[in-house]
Scaffold this motif. Structure first.
Motif, PDB file in Angstrom:
ATOM      1  N   ALA A 124       1.033  -1.309   0.325  1.00  0.00           N
ATOM      2  CA  ALA A 124       0.206   0.661  -0.340  1.00  0.00           C
ATOM      3  C   ALA A 124       0.922   1.376  -0.001  1.00  0.00           C
ATOM      4  O   ALA A 124       0.617   2.374  -0.907  1.00  0.00           O
ATOM      5  N   GLU A 125       2.112   1.032   0.858  1.00  0.00           N
ATOM      6  CA  GLU A 125       2.858   2.690   0.876  1.00  0.00           C
ATOM      7  C   GLU A 125       3.920   2.444  -0.857  1.00  0.00           C
ATOM      8  O   GLU A 125       3.583   4.002  -0.941  1.00  0.00           O
ATOM      9  N   GLY A 126       3.769   1.672  -0.799  1.00  0.00           N
ATOM     10  CA  GLY A 126       4.734   1.022  -2.634  1.00  0.00           C
ATOM     11  C   GLY A 126       3.827   2.144  -3.063  1.00  0.00           C
ATOM     12  O   GLY A 126       3.828   2.690  -4.513  1.00  0.00           O
ATOM     13  N   VAL A 127       2.310   2.084  -3.333  1.00  0.00           N
ATOM     14  CA  VAL A 127       1.830   3.002  -4.240  1.00  0.00           C
ATOM     15  C   VAL A 127       1.691   4.248  -4.225  1.00  0.00           C
ATOM     16  O   VAL A 127       1.632   5.171  -5.316  1.00  0.00           O
ATOM     17  N   VAL A 128       1.946   5.566  -3.089  1.00  0.00           N
ATOM     18  CA  VAL A 128       1.770   6.294  -3.071  1.00  0.00           C
ATOM     19  C   VAL A 128       3.217   6.946  -3.086  1.00  0.00           C
ATOM     20  O   VAL A 128       2.902   7.777  -3.410  1.00  0.00           O
ATOM     21  N   ASN A 129       4.222   6.035  -2.309  1.00  0.00           N
ATOM     22  CA  ASN A 129       5.522   6.361  -2.494  1.00  0.00           C
ATOM     23  C   ASN A 129       6.777   5.701  -3.329  1.00  0.00           C
ATOM     24  O   ASN A 129       6.233   4.708  -3.579  1.00  0.00           O
ATOM     25  N   GLU A 130       6.567   6.807  -4.450  1.00  0.00           N
ATOM     26  CA  GLU A 130       6.781   5.421  -6.213  1.00  0.00           C
ATOM     27  C   GLU A 130       8.078   5.396  -5.274  1.00  0.00           C
ATOM     28  O   GLU A 130       8.932   4.550  -5.617  1.00  0.00           O
ATOM     29  N   ARG A 131       9.131   6.338  -4.993  1.00  0.00           N
ATOM     30  CA  ARG A 131      10.355   5.687  -4.536  1.00  0.00           C
ATOM     31  C   ARG A 131      11.558   4.640  -3.606  1.00  0.00           C
ATOM     32  O   ARG A 131      11.854   3.466  -3.828  1.00  0.00           O
ATOM     33  N   LEU A 132       9.910   4.099  -2.870  1.00  0.00           N
ATOM     34  CA  LEU A 132      10.079   2.766  -1.742  1.00  0.00           C
ATOM     35  C   LEU A 132       9.736   1.781  -2.776  1.00  0.00           C
ATOM     36  O   LEU A 132       9.918   0.778  -3.155  1.00  0.00           O
ATOM     37  N   GLY A 133       8.063   2.330  -3.712  1.00  0.00           N
ATOM     38  CA  GLY A 133       7.384   1.151  -4.261  1.00  0.00           C
ATOM     39  C   GLY A 133       8.540   0.562  -5.494  1.00  0.00           C
ATOM     40  O   GLY A 133       9.013  -0.453  -6.236  1.00  0.00           O
ATOM     41  N   ALA A 134       9.680   1.836  -6.204  1.00  0.00           N
ATOM     42  CA  ALA A 134      10.584   1.580  -7.121  1.00  0.00           C
ATOM     43  C   ALA A 134      11.607   0.450  -6.783  1.00  0.00           C
ATOM     44  O   ALA A 134      12.071  -0.312  -6.567  1.00  0.00           O
TER      45      ALA A 134
END
Length: 208
Positions: A124-134
């Protein structure tokens, strides 16, 4: 003549470090599941693990790095428990059976609260936090998907899959629907469901 006192055993620094590392992994995964990624902090992880902040910063530069390693360790533990270390997709010559086996194991993992709770929080955080998602996609998810690519390429070499298909796209026919159903809770996930995904996907990939 009095015996000389025996020297005290030297503390095993390796064992102590491994114990601390394990405590940090457990603390990080538990915290992110309880309070979410934004509220998870190095200080919180250290307090929960019973170690100093400096111990964590000695090995990792950020909480994202801690959680990435914790998740990788979780996967390695699962593979070890299943007798599949290093982890790879089996190549028995029966592509459908191999894929069904791996996807059933994935269902077990996704339904295990120890994995599911922190995984949902991080996804869920990776959806809104682009850097973490990447970071999580490139370092954790993509290497796992490449195992499917390798297995499908092997099947192509044996004539079990059309040579003109792109394995990286093809694997999404059964991996992506499972991920979406699990994440968005659009329906139950089960062995029957993933077996059906494989059957549907391979019918479209088979030579004609």
């Amino acid at each position: 003549m009095a015996e000389k006192p025996k020297p005290k055993p030297t503390p095993d620094a390796t064992r102590r470090s491994e114990k601390s590392r394990r405590a940090i992994y457990d603390a990080a995964l538990a915290l992110v599941g309880e309070v979410g990624y934004p509220k998870t902090t190095i200080e919180g992880i250290a307090a929960r693990a019973g170690v100093g902040k400096q111990t964590i910063y000695r090995w990792w530069s950020s909480k994202a790095d801690v959680l990435l390693d914790a998740f990788m360790d979780l996967g390695e533990q699962a593979a070890r428990a299943a007798g599949q270390e290093p982890y790879e997709i089996p190549d028995t010559g029966d592509l459908a059976a191999d894929l069904k086996l791996v996807l059933r194991a994935t269902v077990d993992e996704l339904l295990n609260p120890r994995f599911e709770i922190p995984a949902r929080a991080l996804t869920a955080e990776g959806v809104v936090n682009e850097r973490l998602g990447a970071v999580f996609v490139s370092n954790l998810l993509e290497p796992q998907l490449q195992l499917y690519v390798t297995r499908l390429r092997s099947a192509q070499g044996k004539g079990d899959v059309r040579r003109d298909i792109d394995p990286r796209i093809a694997l999404e026919l059964f991996v992506s629907p499972l991920a979406q159903r699990w994440l968005q809770r659009t329906g139950p996930i089960s062995y029957e469901y993933t077996d059906t995904l494989v059957d549907y996907a391979l019918f479209g990939l088979a030579p004609r």
